[in-house]
Write a protein that holds these residues in place. Structure first.
Motif, PDB file in Angstrom:
ATOM      1  N   ILE A  29      -0.069 -14.972  41.314  1.00 57.31           N
ATOM      2  CA  ILE A  29      -0.163 -14.156  42.512  1.00 57.31           C
ATOM      3  C   ILE A  29      -1.619 -13.771  42.729  1.00 57.31           C
ATOM      4  O   ILE A  29      -2.278 -13.269  41.816  1.00 57.31           O
ATOM      5  CB  ILE A  29       0.677 -12.871  42.346  1.00 57.31           C
ATOM      6  N   GLY A  38      -4.221  -8.055  29.288  1.00 56.13           N
ATOM      7  CA  GLY A  38      -3.149  -8.106  30.280  1.00 56.13           C
ATOM      8  C   GLY A  38      -3.581  -8.470  31.687  1.00 56.13           C
ATOM      9  O   GLY A  38      -2.801  -8.359  32.625  1.00 56.13           O
ATOM     10  N   LYS A  90      -5.562 -13.682  31.462  1.00 57.03           N
ATOM     11  CA  LYS A  90      -6.494 -14.688  30.937  1.00 57.03           C
ATOM     12  C   LYS A  90      -5.767 -15.977  30.543  1.00 57.03           C
ATOM     13  O   LYS A  90      -6.224 -17.071  30.838  1.00 57.03           O
ATOM     14  CB  LYS A  90      -7.267 -14.117  29.726  1.00 57.03           C
ATOM     15  N   ILE A 112      -2.791 -17.070  31.597  1.00 59.76           N
ATOM     16  CA  ILE A 112      -2.164 -17.765  32.728  1.00 59.76           C
ATOM     17  C   ILE A 112      -3.238 -18.546  33.505  1.00 59.76           C
ATOM     18  O   ILE A 112      -2.998 -19.651  34.006  1.00 59.76           O
ATOM     19  CB  ILE A 112      -1.369 -16.763  33.609  1.00 59.76           C
ATOM     20  N   ARG A 134       0.224  -7.094  32.648  1.00 58.00           N
ATOM     21  CA  ARG A 134       1.297  -7.085  31.659  1.00 58.00           C
ATOM     22  C   ARG A 134       2.053  -5.756  31.703  1.00 58.00           C
ATOM     23  O   ARG A 134       3.279  -5.733  31.615  1.00 58.00           O
ATOM     24  CB  ARG A 134       0.760  -7.328  30.257  1.00 58.00           C
ATOM     25  N   GLU A 145       4.334  -5.819  34.617  1.00 63.05           N
ATOM     26  CA  GLU A 145       5.484  -6.670  34.330  1.00 63.05           C
ATOM     27  C   GLU A 145       6.490  -5.914  33.454  1.00 63.05           C
ATOM     28  O   GLU A 145       7.692  -5.916  33.721  1.00 63.05           O
ATOM     29  CB  GLU A 145       5.009  -7.946  33.624  1.00 63.05           C
TER      30      GLU A 145
HETATM   31  N1  LIG Z   1      -1.902 -13.211  38.905  1.00 65.84           N
HETATM   32  C1  LIG Z   1      -0.754 -13.233  38.225  1.00 65.84           C
HETATM   33  N2  LIG Z   1       0.377 -13.657  38.825  1.00 65.84           N
HETATM   34  C2  LIG Z   1       1.546 -13.671  38.161  1.00 65.84           C
HETATM   35  N3  LIG Z   1       1.684 -13.264  36.886  1.00 65.84           N
HETATM   36  C3  LIG Z   1       0.598 -12.832  36.227  1.00 65.84           C
HETATM   37  C4  LIG Z   1      -0.676 -12.793  36.865  1.00 65.84           C
HETATM   38  N4  LIG Z   1      -1.584 -12.326  35.972  1.00 65.84           N
HETATM   39  C5  LIG Z   1      -0.908 -12.078  34.841  1.00 65.84           C
HETATM   40  N5  LIG Z   1       0.397 -12.394  34.973  1.00 65.84           N
HETATM   41  C6  LIG Z   1       1.449 -12.218  33.941  1.00 65.84           C
HETATM   42  O1  LIG Z   1       1.128 -11.036  33.216  1.00 65.84           O
HETATM   43  C7  LIG Z   1       1.305 -11.221  31.815  1.00 65.84           C
HETATM   44  C8  LIG Z   1      -0.027 -11.054  31.109  1.00 65.84           C
HETATM   45  O2  LIG Z   1      -0.889 -12.147  31.425  1.00 65.84           O
HETATM   46  P1  LIG Z   1      -1.717 -12.944  30.308  1.00 65.84           P
HETATM   47  O3  LIG Z   1      -0.960 -13.059  29.049  1.00 65.84           O
HETATM   48  O4  LIG Z   1      -2.221 -14.184  30.934  1.00 65.84           O
HETATM   49  O5  LIG Z   1      -2.900 -11.877  30.135  1.00 65.84           O
HETATM   50  P2  LIG Z   1      -4.052 -11.817  29.043  1.00 65.84           P
HETATM   51  O6  LIG Z   1      -5.268 -11.386  29.774  1.00 65.84           O
HETATM   52  O7  LIG Z   1      -4.087 -13.091  28.279  1.00 65.84           O
HETATM   53  O8  LIG Z   1      -3.545 -10.625  28.133  1.00 65.84           O
HETATM   54  P3  LIG Z   1      -4.006 -10.242  26.630  1.00 65.84           P
HETATM   55  O9  LIG Z   1      -5.433  -9.818  26.721  1.00 65.84           O
HETATM   56  O10 LIG Z   1      -3.097  -9.110  26.312  1.00 65.84           O
HETATM   57  O11 LIG Z   1      -3.806 -11.463  25.799  1.00 65.84           O
HETATM   58  C9  LIG Z   1       1.896 -12.605  31.654  1.00 65.84           C
HETATM   59  O12 LIG Z   1       3.285 -12.515  31.595  1.00 65.84           O
HETATM   60  C10 LIG Z   1       1.450 -13.326  32.911  1.00 65.84           C
HETATM   61  O13 LIG Z   1       2.338 -14.362  33.251  1.00 65.84           O
END
Ligand SMILES: Nc1ncnc2c1ncn2[C@@H]1O[C@H](COP(=O)(O)OP(=O)(O)OP(=O)(O)O)[C@@H](O)[C@H]1O
Ligand SMILES: [Mg+2]
Length: 465
Positions: free
Chosen positions: A148, A178, A181, A183, A365, A368
């Protein structure tokens, strides 16, 4: 919202006579009207209710109507605003439009003209949201599936993703926890020509130093005590694909040196082996630490930093792109209700407002999880505000010893997991990131019984004590 309920309009002006007059006219035309004499009152109202439109006088007591409009837009970005200006102040009128006003009217204005503008603004807003819904549907099909990005900031991120996807450059993704990163890392892989090859992810913070090296580069049988058989390692598994090194800031210095060599020469030696393995791997790294500060503190190699900091992508925190909250919330409701096999249609306007006002330290996150929690406990097909972020309204709890608070939290957490998985221990263990046996021990320790959750909905839920 009920399409038959009257549209709500908030009018802000420091002239109480004019307020009364406008209220009268708008009510006669069938609108529901709230009024405010100053900024404080206006913001308080805008937080309490969702308005379909606002009319704001340009000259207010403490600040100007344009700043007030911007503040209101941070609560409800979709609300059209009409600015009332003193006759002749065309410059400020233009400025108002530039900063997001729908239109402006010169005082004294013709009442018919005001009604006409209101109608136009509200109709326009309905069209805009319909178009963006349709666009969203199209995007999902042709663009980055499931990502999104309504905000300008996130759209720029996605543009960058499509531009770097086709290259071989190392991508450096930074952002608070969260923010998405992982995704985004996946999106880069799936938008690249490597999409049919492996995407291999490893969290450098989760693996002990002694194992990380062999995990990454593999080992020969007998290379160390527990090396019973030869292991290829993740770099070899990612050959012709992509490797995602998550939390790279937590990689120990000894391994940083080896990684640097791999990035320079694109080959490496598995532990205990004298034969170099050559690989063609696209590298994506992510960190939620400020790696430049880590470099200054001597915890991260400067040469490695420059090697990986080729194409930086910084993910903004959710509080700086609140426009993404409504589409994200809807997206998660859709996904989660599909997963839970519940038919949840949406979220009430007041609940959405609450989401807009929250600061989201845990970013997407946290959003979510919030939606997931609400979806799990709701008894209606709409998520209402009473179950969204409910903790905020509770009186502050008395402070208790850490151990006690932690134990309580753990039990509540286990209960939530099992509620959500309906007592399925494997699934719950998976979600908690624990091995099954490990997880059983936890359940036993906290006296939580999976059987109690198998028929949820048919009987009362057990409450965390
Ligand atoms: N722009 C987006 N659209 C849809 N879902 C998203 C979006 N950004 C994040 N999410 C969802 O939010 C959750 C957290 O995203 P993600 O694991 O990629 O974050 P992260 O930055 O890697 O977090 P962390 O630092 O905790 O590892 C996941 O379930 C992901 O699918
Ligand atoms: Mg992550």
């Amino acid at each position: 919202m009920n399409p038959l309920s009257p549209e709500k309009i908030l009018v802000v002006d420091d002239d109480s006579n004019l307020l009364k007059l406008i209220r009268l006219r708008l009510e006669l035309a069938g609108y529901e009207v709230a009024t405010a004499l100053d900024e404080g009152e206006a913001i308080a109202q805008a937080r309490k209710e969702v308005f379909d439109l606002s009319i704001v006088d340009l000259k207010l007591v403490q600040s100007d109507g344009i700043s007030l409009m911007e503040e209101m837009h941070s609560i409800n970005p979709a609300m059209p605003v009409i600015i009332l200006t003193a006759h002749g102040s065309i410059e400020s009128a233009v400025e108002a439009m530039r900063r997001g006003a729908f239109n402006y009217l010169n005082k004294p204005f013709d009442p018919q003209e005001l009604l006409f503008q209101i109608k136009r603004a509200i109709e326009n807003q309905k069209l805009v949201s319909e178009v963006s819904r349709l666009e969203g549907a199209l995007k999902e099909r042709y663009d980055f599936k499931n990502i999104i990005a309504r905000s300008e900031k996130m759209r720029r991120v996605l543009e960058r993703v499509s531009r770097v996807a086709g290259t071989y450059s190392t991508v450096y993704i930074s952002g608070e926890s969260g923010t998405g990163k992982e995704i985004i890392a996946k999106a880069i892989h799936y938008a690249s020509e490597r999409r049919n090859k492996a995407f291999v992810a490893i969290n450098c913070a989760a693996i002990p130093e002694t194992l990380l090296e062999s995990e990454l580069f593999g080992h020969e049988k007998g290379a160390f005590t527990n090396a019973i058989r030869t292991y290829r390692g993740l770099f070899a598994q990612a050959h012709e694909g992509t490797i995602f090194l998550d939390e790279i800031g937590d990689m120990p210095l000894s391994i940083q040196a080896k990684l640097l060599r791999v990035l320079q020469e694109r080959k490496f030696y598995p532990l205990g082996s004298g034969r170099a393995v050559e690989v063609d791997v696209r590298v994506i790294v992510a960190t939620n630490k400020d790696l430049e500060a880590e470099v200054r503190r001597g915890l991260f190699r400067e040469d490695l930093f420059y090697r990986i900091h080729v194409v930086p992508i910084d993910l903004p925190p959710l509080r700086k792109r609140k426009e993404d909250i409504p589409p994200l919330a809807e997206h998660f409701i859709g996904e989660i209700s599909k997963r839970m096999k519940k038919n949840i249609r949406g979220i009430s306007a007041m609940a959405m407002q609450k989401l807009m006002l929250h600061d989201w330290p845990g970013n997407v996150r946290e959003l979510e999880n919030t939606i997931e929690h609400a979806a799990a406990i709701t008894r209606h097909d709409i998520i209402n505000e009473d179950i969204i972020l409910p903790r905020k309204d509770l009186p502050a709890e008395p402070l208790r010893p850490l151990k006690e608070a932690v134990e309580d939290f753990k039990r509540g957490y286990l209960v939530r997991l099992l509620e959500f998985t309906k007592g399925n221990v494997s699934k719950a263990a998976d979600l908690a990131g624990r091995y099954r046996a490990d997880f059983y021990n936890l359940l036993k320790k906290h006296d939580v019984k999976p059987e109690d959750f198998k028929n949820l909905g048919k009987k009362e839920k057990p409450q965390p004590t």
